[in-house]
Design an enzyme around this catalytic site. Sequence first.
Site, PDB file in Angstrom:
ATOM      1  N   ASP A 193       0.852  -1.196   0.000  1.00 38.26           N
ATOM      2  CA  ASP A 193       0.000   0.000   0.000  1.00 38.26           C
ATOM      3  C   ASP A 193       0.887   1.245   0.000  1.00 38.26           C
ATOM      4  O   ASP A 193       1.905   1.313   0.690  1.00 38.26           O
ATOM      5  CB  ASP A 193      -0.912  -0.007   1.230  1.00 38.26           C
ATOM      6  CG  ASP A 193      -2.050   0.989   1.110  1.00 38.26           C
ATOM      7  OD1 ASP A 193      -3.205   0.558   0.958  1.00 38.26           O
ATOM      8  OD2 ASP A 193      -1.782   2.219   1.156  1.00 38.26           O
ATOM      9  N   ILE A 194       0.483   2.235  -0.766  1.00 41.78           N
ATOM     10  CA  ILE A 194       1.268   3.472  -0.885  1.00 41.78           C
ATOM     11  C   ILE A 194       1.248   4.278   0.415  1.00 41.78           C
ATOM     12  O   ILE A 194       2.130   5.113   0.653  1.00 41.78           O
ATOM     13  CB  ILE A 194       0.718   4.317  -2.067  1.00 41.78           C
ATOM     14  CG1 ILE A 194       1.768   5.270  -2.609  1.00 41.78           C
ATOM     15  CG2 ILE A 194      -0.559   5.052  -1.684  1.00 41.78           C
ATOM     16  CD1 ILE A 194       1.373   5.903  -3.937  1.00 41.78           C
ATOM     17  N   ASN A 199     -12.807  -2.680   2.213  1.00 47.03           N
ATOM     18  CA  ASN A 199     -13.775  -1.603   2.267  1.00 47.03           C
ATOM     19  C   ASN A 199     -14.660  -1.667   1.033  1.00 47.03           C
ATOM     20  O   ASN A 199     -14.161  -1.798  -0.089  1.00 47.03           O
ATOM     21  CB  ASN A 199     -13.049  -0.256   2.351  1.00 47.03           C
ATOM     22  CG  ASN A 199     -12.235  -0.131   3.626  1.00 47.03           C
ATOM     23  OD1 ASN A 199     -12.685  -0.552   4.691  1.00 47.03           O
ATOM     24  ND2 ASN A 199     -11.031   0.418   3.526  1.00 47.03           N
ATOM     25  N   HIS A 244     -10.291  -4.907  -3.467  1.00 44.40           N
ATOM     26  CA  HIS A 244      -8.979  -5.129  -2.859  1.00 44.40           C
ATOM     27  C   HIS A 244      -9.170  -5.492  -1.400  1.00 44.40           C
ATOM     28  O   HIS A 244     -10.078  -4.989  -0.736  1.00 44.40           O
ATOM     29  CB  HIS A 244      -8.065  -3.900  -2.986  1.00 44.40           C
ATOM     30  CG  HIS A 244      -8.683  -2.610  -2.565  1.00 44.40           C
ATOM     31  ND1 HIS A 244      -9.593  -1.931  -3.341  1.00 44.40           N
ATOM     32  CD2 HIS A 244      -8.534  -1.873  -1.428  1.00 44.40           C
ATOM     33  CE1 HIS A 244      -9.968  -0.824  -2.719  1.00 44.40           C
ATOM     34  NE2 HIS A 244      -9.341  -0.773  -1.540  1.00 44.40           N
ATOM     35  N   HIS A 296      -7.152  -5.353   2.111  1.00 48.93           N
ATOM     36  CA  HIS A 296      -5.990  -4.868   2.850  1.00 48.93           C
ATOM     37  C   HIS A 296      -5.515  -6.001   3.758  1.00 48.93           C
ATOM     38  O   HIS A 296      -6.320  -6.604   4.476  1.00 48.93           O
ATOM     39  CB  HIS A 296      -6.366  -3.688   3.757  1.00 48.93           C
ATOM     40  CG  HIS A 296      -6.817  -2.459   3.029  1.00 48.93           C
ATOM     41  ND1 HIS A 296      -6.000  -1.368   2.836  1.00 48.93           N
ATOM     42  CD2 HIS A 296      -8.011  -2.133   2.460  1.00 48.93           C
ATOM     43  CE1 HIS A 296      -6.668  -0.424   2.191  1.00 48.93           C
ATOM     44  NE2 HIS A 296      -7.895  -0.862   1.947  1.00 48.93           N
TER      45      HIS A 296
HETATM   46  P1  DGP Z   1      -9.570   1.881   0.156  1.00 48.55           P
HETATM   47  O1  DGP Z   1      -9.648   3.191   0.849  1.00 48.55           O
HETATM   48  O2  DGP Z   1     -10.012   0.721   1.024  1.00 48.55           O
HETATM   49  O3  DGP Z   1     -10.272   1.907  -1.184  1.00 48.55           O
HETATM   50  O4  DGP Z   1      -8.025   1.603  -0.086  1.00 48.55           O
HETATM   51  C1  DGP Z   1      -7.309   2.062  -1.169  1.00 48.55           C
HETATM   52  C2  DGP Z   1      -5.868   1.943  -0.813  1.00 48.55           C
HETATM   53  O5  DGP Z   1      -5.130   2.073  -2.008  1.00 48.55           O
HETATM   54  C3  DGP Z   1      -5.342   3.017   0.123  1.00 48.55           C
HETATM   55  O6  DGP Z   1      -4.906   2.415   1.345  1.00 48.55           O
HETATM   56  C4  DGP Z   1      -4.165   3.648  -0.592  1.00 48.55           C
HETATM   57  C5  DGP Z   1      -3.898   2.677  -1.711  1.00 48.55           C
HETATM   58  N1  DGP Z   1      -3.446   3.304  -2.961  1.00 48.55           N
HETATM   59  C6  DGP Z   1      -4.065   4.308  -3.630  1.00 48.55           C
HETATM   60  N2  DGP Z   1      -3.386   4.603  -4.747  1.00 48.55           N
HETATM   61  C7  DGP Z   1      -2.310   3.759  -4.772  1.00 48.55           C
HETATM   62  C8  DGP Z   1      -1.233   3.581  -5.678  1.00 48.55           C
HETATM   63  O7  DGP Z   1      -1.108   4.254  -6.715  1.00 48.55           O
HETATM   64  N3  DGP Z   1      -0.317   2.629  -5.371  1.00 48.55           N
HETATM   65  C9  DGP Z   1      -0.410   1.862  -4.234  1.00 48.55           C
HETATM   66  N4  DGP Z   1       0.548   0.956  -4.036  1.00 48.55           N
HETATM   67  N5  DGP Z   1      -1.424   1.995  -3.364  1.00 48.55           N
HETATM   68  C10 DGP Z   1      -2.362   2.938  -3.631  1.00 48.55           C
END
Ligand code: DGP
Length: 112
Positions: A29-30, A85, A98, A100
Amino acid sequence: MDCLFCKIAAGEIPSEKVYEDDTVLAFRDIDPQAPFHVLIIPKEHMESAAVVTPQNSGVVAHMAEVAAILAKENGLTGGFRLVSNCGADAMQSVPHLHVHMLAGRLLGWPPG
Ligand code: DGP
């Protein structure tokens, strides 16, 4: 399709991959919320857990298998949390299913 996680799955946007096979990808996760925080996604686009059906649930079960593999590979002996989520009230921000996977610290409950 203009979907961030489809682009990550296709390799069009870079990610730090920790697992990949024909149907599932896992990457860091970023914005990590724990020492270990990866996202497990189906490569094929599905909007969220709300669209799981008998026809596509196989890949969702496989995502759980991938979590178990990652737990073993990364020595997550203290446990881990899986959370997906789904929709606005759950604050889903990326409309591609996705899960987590969080570990490496004590995770409070309820999550808030
Ligand atoms: P949610 O809020 O449950 O939809 O989680 C989305 C997650 O995605 C959040 O924790 C941050 C992650 N995220 C968003 N953009 C990127 C990206 O470009 N790269 C990565 N590795 N994670 C990302």
